[in-house]
Design a protein around this motif. Sequence first.
Motif, PDB file in Angstrom:
ATOM      1  N   UNK A  16       0.818  -1.193   0.000  1.00  0.00           N
ATOM      2  CA  UNK A  16       0.000   0.000   0.000  1.00  0.00           C
ATOM      3  C   UNK A  16       0.865   1.262   0.000  1.00  0.00           C
ATOM      4  N   UNK A  17       2.107   1.158   0.456  1.00  0.00           N
ATOM      5  CA  UNK A  17       2.906   2.370   0.649  1.00  0.00           C
ATOM      6  C   UNK A  17       3.270   3.078  -0.659  1.00  0.00           C
ATOM      7  N   UNK A  65       1.637   3.096  -3.472  1.00  0.00           N
ATOM      8  CA  UNK A  65       0.411   3.732  -3.951  1.00  0.00           C
ATOM      9  C   UNK A  65       0.061   4.948  -3.114  1.00  0.00           C
ATOM     10  N   UNK A  66       0.318   4.837  -1.842  1.00  0.00           N
ATOM     11  CA  UNK A  66       0.010   5.946  -0.948  1.00  0.00           C
ATOM     12  C   UNK A  66       0.852   7.177  -1.290  1.00  0.00           C
ATOM     13  N   UNK A  67       2.130   6.961  -1.514  1.00  0.00           N
ATOM     14  CA  UNK A  67       2.999   8.095  -1.877  1.00  0.00           C
ATOM     15  C   UNK A  67       2.509   8.749  -3.169  1.00  0.00           C
ATOM     16  N   UNK A  80      -0.478   8.658  -4.490  1.00  0.00           N
ATOM     17  CA  UNK A  80      -1.756   9.336  -4.271  1.00  0.00           C
ATOM     18  C   UNK A  80      -1.543  10.695  -3.602  1.00  0.00           C
ATOM     19  N   UNK A  81      -0.717  10.716  -2.584  1.00  0.00           N
ATOM     20  CA  UNK A  81      -0.514  11.974  -1.855  1.00  0.00           C
ATOM     21  C   UNK A  81       0.085  13.040  -2.767  1.00  0.00           C
ATOM     22  N   UNK A  82       1.018  12.644  -3.604  1.00  0.00           N
ATOM     23  CA  UNK A  82       1.618  13.626  -4.526  1.00  0.00           C
ATOM     24  C   UNK A  82       0.578  14.130  -5.522  1.00  0.00           C
ATOM     25  N   UNK A  83      -0.200  13.215  -6.042  1.00  0.00           N
ATOM     26  CA  UNK A  83      -1.220  13.627  -7.021  1.00  0.00           C
ATOM     27  C   UNK A  83      -2.248  14.555  -6.391  1.00  0.00           C
ATOM     28  N   UNK A  84      -2.671  14.182  -5.210  1.00  0.00           N
ATOM     29  CA  UNK A  84      -3.665  15.015  -4.534  1.00  0.00           C
ATOM     30  C   UNK A  84      -3.089  16.389  -4.216  1.00  0.00           C
ATOM     31  N   UNK A  85      -1.864  16.392  -3.779  1.00  0.00           N
ATOM     32  CA  UNK A  85      -1.239  17.679  -3.443  1.00  0.00           C
ATOM     33  C   UNK A  85      -1.162  18.579  -4.670  1.00  0.00           C
ATOM     34  N   UNK A  86      -0.916  17.968  -5.815  1.00  0.00           N
ATOM     35  CA  UNK A  86      -0.796  18.763  -7.045  1.00  0.00           C
ATOM     36  C   UNK A  86      -2.118  19.410  -7.446  1.00  0.00           C
ATOM     37  N   UNK A  87      -3.210  18.893  -6.907  1.00  0.00           N
ATOM     38  CA  UNK A  87      -4.507  19.491  -7.227  1.00  0.00           C
ATOM     39  C   UNK A  87      -4.678  20.865  -6.583  1.00  0.00           C
TER      40      UNK A  87
END
Lengths: 171, 444
Positions: B1-2, B4-6, B8-15
């Motif tokens: 999961x880790x 994918x988690x990294x 996801x967090x980067x993608x979300x932050x870029x929003x």
Amino acid sequence: MIRAEVALTKAEGGRLAELYRLHAPDAARLAYLLTGDRALAEDLVHEAFVRLFGRFRDLRNPDAFAAYLRTTIVNTARSHFRRRRVERAYIERVGPAQEAPAEPPDPTGRDEMWHALGRLSPRQRAAIVLRYYEDLSEGQTADVLGVPVGTVKSLVSRGLEKLRRELQRSE
Amino acid sequence: VEPELRTLLREKAEEVRLDGRIPGPVLRRSRRRRALTGVLAVTLAVGAVGGVFVGARLLSQETAPEPRGARPAGTPAGFYPFIYPETQEQLDATTAEVAQGSMPMWSDPRGAAVIYAVNELGWEMNHAEVSVRGDDPITAFITNPVFNEAAGAQADLRTAVYLAKVPGAQDPPVYAVLAAQAEDIELEPAGPDEEVGEERSLTIGGRVGFVPQGAKVELTVEWSWINDLGGRMVERASDSVVPDADGRFRFAPIADEQIGPSSLISVALVDGSGRTLAVTSSRLATPLAGQGEAHGSAPAQVGPPEQIPPPVAATRDRILDAAVAMDWAALRALIPERGFTFTYGGERDPIAYWQKLESRGHVPVIGDILPMVLGTEPASLRDTYIWPAPAAEDPAEWDAHDIDVLRQIHSEEDIRLFQEIGLYTGWRVGIERDGTWVFFVSGD
């Protein structure tokens, strides 16, 4: 007449604007990951800047502004969640005399992991964001959260475990 | 999961795309905060004695609907009288959220008292029992039956929480905590504010009516100041003592030159497990001597000097006579031995100080300024009469008449300065209702 030199000088105002330009966008990203709410994230960043600027000259290492800001963001988010928790408990106790507005839904809604992240406790979420987004060590994360390293390990471990369970459940 | 988690967090932050230009409100709030802390720094350093301090004690009246006399001379416009929420910023945020329909407990005195008990005393919400009296101001009595029983108390250990409506938050209202007073804690002689001496030393003692097994009394004092670089510093001192068999206790003196009206004092009774049973807490400037003070009436506005109580008028006349005649001996006779504020510069003798100013030839403080100030219209803040009246108000609320009054003793530039910094720092005189002269001072 004693003239108190209390006004923000132009130089100081410029300094704040510069600090904001350099650090606010990253701070907003962190706040968003901690809260899942863009508007709230922006509010937290503004609040953090106002708080921090009052202390800026007093910071032991002014070069470490980003680190101070990160900690302030985490603490401000924590205060927000704590207040919300007490509010919810109060409403449950006395009945909803006035409904609090619902949190705005995540506009993307595309990622189960993102939703699962939102269901972690605020401390678990903060620990995971600091470790896996900010790439802080366990010791650095412990400093930001103000908890022992062992607590960070526990928060991250249990948070990840909960994420895994949530994802398996959704599959 | 880790992994994918990294990702996801980067993608979300870029929003999240935040404009790098600092918003005007943030800059303005920073300015206000800076100005407030600057003014507070100076005022806190000097406000512990004399008229400024006496005036500052009345700031709890800021919550009363009286339009005039809400703020005494020498105190900062931003003085924050509440103990909870802890800061003006937190109160502002709470008020804004309540206005948006959130956080309804703040519109309910019972709810505000509960949240104080939970967040400040560490009680479980379901353990807090609350009974409310009064309309406005309101006293909420809180007690924790679970803790009381565990401590072996035969009767409820109650804390009176004094609540007041936050000015400007009417629909819905917001209640904030002005002070808390434990029924079983007596502070001597009348409250912690009485214990601040000229050496900025705070000595608190008292008696608790019930002493559970292993109990302690804990003192916390928090004060703040601005360091040489302009940064705000916050200092806390704490102490704990075991009360004697009669429940009496006394803490070691706490001395700091920065202790002043905004300092927050809390005295708590804690059981052997460290659980808070009851607490007495207030800003130093906020009266704690029970309902009589905490529920004090709104400050009365006084108009023409003929309405001044006879003892006040008599003292004013004697001061005027002595000042015009430059009769130093007569002036000295009017100055009380303790509790008189005349400078913030560490001088000991007001007469010597004034003579020094007069001798320099450019500050006719007694011959001209003092009569001019006393020739204006006064305001009263409960038991203190203050000249000129605008000194008792927030400069932001000065009207044309106030400006006219000030023009009698100040230049237009001075008046603008007061308005800019949100504080009247000019010369002002204070005489208490019983005729005691308590201050003649300028600056902050």
